[in-house]
Design an enzyme around this catalytic site. Structure first.
Site, mmCIF file in Angstrom:
data_model
loop_
_atom_site.group_PDB
_atom_site.id
_atom_site.type_symbol
_atom_site.label_atom_id
_atom_site.label_comp_id
_atom_site.label_asym_id
_atom_site.label_seq_id
_atom_site.Cartn_x
_atom_site.Cartn_y
_atom_site.Cartn_z
ATOM 1 N N ASP A 211 0.837 -1.193 0.000
ATOM 2 C CA ASP A 211 0.000 0.000 0.000
ATOM 3 C C ASP A 211 0.878 1.251 0.000
ATOM 4 O O ASP A 211 1.861 1.339 0.731
ATOM 5 C CB ASP A 211 -0.891 -0.033 1.245
ATOM 6 C CG ASP A 211 -1.912 1.083 1.274
ATOM 7 O OD1 ASP A 211 -2.774 1.106 0.385
ATOM 8 O OD2 ASP A 211 -1.845 1.917 2.209
ATOM 9 N N GLU A 279 1.778 -0.112 -4.895
ATOM 10 C CA GLU A 279 0.833 0.912 -5.334
ATOM 11 C C GLU A 279 1.544 2.261 -5.330
ATOM 12 O O GLU A 279 1.948 2.753 -4.278
ATOM 13 C CB GLU A 279 -0.365 0.962 -4.387
ATOM 14 C CG GLU A 279 -1.335 2.095 -4.711
ATOM 15 C CD GLU A 279 -2.276 2.434 -3.562
ATOM 16 O OE1 GLU A 279 -3.405 2.858 -3.835
ATOM 17 O OE2 GLU A 279 -1.869 2.295 -2.384
#
Length: 547
Positions: A211, A279
């Site tokens: 993330d 990401e």
């Protein structure tokens, strides 16, 4: 293939990620196994045979760690345990065992840039300025007038700094106030997070989705971000109503030393044959960072940016422009492409796609150089749900309603049965409502219909896997002719022409010179006609093998 043979292949193939198709599971919304209205790990175990039937290589499970759930698991209070809402560590072991038996790898979502404010690390860090973890988070004194140390903004709105009376300092939070940022300039923090990764690798995890990978490290001098000219702003990362878009985020993220931590993480993963997909959250230089973080063999295997997760429907010219940028700034790296995920409006709605458009875009996804992610429910053609304000759960949507309705519309429960008012997800009221219009698109309904989108996804994935040129090959320069994009993929002596009409308007196309054998009839592939042209219907594709 036997389970033993599958597991042996999985153990020795360290490049399994290259060209892999990864299926993202949002666990709260996949399958409720215990009747509390919330999906869980044993629900995933129950549905793994369905996932295997899609032909995917791996699953990515969004966070299931212990958490107060203020951001639905992306605020972790214990990295090494399962929140009781989702089950137990034994249930995770069951996911891994079942997935591996079915030939599926398991990737989990590691949220390393920040924790919950209820994490014991933060509790200790905020106690005073002299404890062992006093520098584990990003603390800063106020300006002389008491205001925050700089102009950095939170993605969730307002200042990225929050005053803490215990230390009489501000702490940094790039997201919710309850998500304080870890200080990656501290070697002890990096060591602790690598221990977390190793804990899950030792438990059989095959890799990670990382993330906000470019948010890990901040500018130690805490310099202000410069303003971003209006003409350069876009809403790929934050909604247009969010002032976060008004800054050029060169100091609060994207620090050049971040690659040193990524190299340490890659070294840890290597002996396990594990892989990671990062990401990259940046509206201006996402592709460049993707290339930087995946170049060579010592950083991340894959990253994804937001170019195809954006609002505007990709035209032929736009797709070609993105892929040319990738060739320029990330030619030595490896992208992981996706059109939908848990953070954006489902692409069937976002791009107003008819069924033919949905078929064309997944076929394109399976032909692009890189790996591919598909998000639960997109294989059913689910559209974004219209969640009423009183049912809203997402704090992001609550903050910016009604101009931005948050992310709940793409997070509603998976629909398994057509004749159950909760779609077979649960036998009680789910945490988010199941839209009635989704029931007709359920798995059960589509399994019984040979022409359904679900079967097209299976065929497209199988087609990719059966042609090395599409899964791992190189590609030449993508080009556009009106609404048709075309390129070739090559691996060894296999070269495949890939052409796509990315519009609902019929189009004629002059294919490159060569002796081409038509393939892909199961995907509705057009044939080169006697006049040497390709006559594309709306949203039609063409695959041809060079003789």
């Amino acid at each position: 293939m036997t389970a033993l043979a599958t597991n042996t292949e999985m153990a020795v193939n360290k490049d399994w990620w290259r060209g892999a198709v990864i299926y993202q599971i949002y666990p709260r919304s996949y399958q409720d196994s215990n009747g509390d209205g919330i999906g869980d790990l044993l629900g995933i175990v129950q549905r793994l045979p369905y996932i295997a039937s899609l032909g995917v290589d791996a699953i990515w499970i969004s966070p299931f760690f212990t958490s107060p759930m203020k951001d639905f698991g992306y605020d972790v209070s214990d990295y090494c345990d399962v929140d009781p809402m989702f089950g137990s560590l034994a249930d995770f072991d069951a996911v891994v065992e079942t997935a591996h038996r079915l030939g599926i790898r398991v990737m989990i979502d590691l949220v390393l840039s920040h924790t919950s404010d209820q994490h014991p690390w933060f509790t200790e860090s905020r106690a005073d300025r002299s404890n062992d973890k006093s520098d584990w988070y990003v603390w800063a004194d106020p300006k002389p007038d008491g205001t925050p140390p700089n102009n950095w903004l939170s993605i969730f709105g307002g200042s990225a700094w929050h005053w803490d009376a215990r230390r009489e300092q501000y702490y940094l939070h790039n997201f919710l106030v309850s998500q304080p940022d870890l200080n990656f300039h501290s070697p002890a923090v990096q060591d602790a997070l690598l221990d977390v990764a190793q804990f899950w690798l030792n438990r059989g995890c095959d890799g990670f989705r990382l993330d906000t990978i470019n948010f890990y490290m901040h500018d130690a001098e805490l310099r202000d971000n410069p303003p971003l000219p209006k003409e350069k702003r876009n809403a790929n990362i934050a909604p247009s109503v969010n002032p976060y878009n008004h800054q050029d985020h060169i100091h609060d993220k994207n620090h050049p030393d971040n690659v040193k931590f990524l190299a340490r993480l890659r070294a840890l993963m290597e002996p396990y044959g594990a892989a990671a997909v990062g990401e990259v959250g940046d509206a201006q230089r996402g592709l460049e960072i993707m290339g930087q973080y995946t170049a060579g063999n010592d950083l991340m295997q894959m990253c994804y940016a937001f170019e195809f997760l954006a609002k505007d429907k990709p035209t032929a010219a736009r797709i070609v422009d993105v892929m040319r940028q990738v060739d320029e700034v990330a030619g030595d790296g490896w992208a992981c492409w996706a059109f939908s995920n848990h953070d954006v409006v489902r692409h069937a709605t976002r791009w107003e796609l008819p069924p033919g458009g949905q078929r064309m875009f997944v076929t394109l996804l399976m032909a692009l150089r890189g790996s591919a992610c598909i998000y639960q429910g997109e294989e059913l053609g689910l559209h974004e749900a219209d969640v009423a304000f009183e049912d809203l759960q997402d704090p992001y949507g609550v903050e910016f309603w009604p101009e931005f309705k948050g992310r709940d519309g793409c997070r509603t429960p998976m629909v398994w049965d057509r004749d159950n008012h909760h779609g077979g997800f649960s036998n009680v009221r789910p945490w988010l409502p199941v839209p009635s219009e989704h029931l007709g698109l359920s798995v059960a309904a589509q399994e019984d219909e040979p022409g359904a989108l679900l079967h097209h996804y299976r065929r497209a994935i199988a087609f990719r896997h059966s042609h090395p040129a599409l899964s791992v090959g190189s590609h030449d320069k993508m080009q556009a002719q009106d609404d048709v994009i075309y390129f070739t993929r090559t691996a060894g002596d296999q070269t495949i022409l890939c052409a796509f009409n990315v519009s609902e308007t019929p189009s004629d196309f002059d294919p490159p010179a060569g002796d081409w054998i038509p393939i892909g009839a199961e995907l509705g592939s057009a044939h080169i006609s006697a006049d040497g042209k390709l006559h594309f219907g709306p949203w039609q594709v063409c695959f041809a093998l060079k003789r």
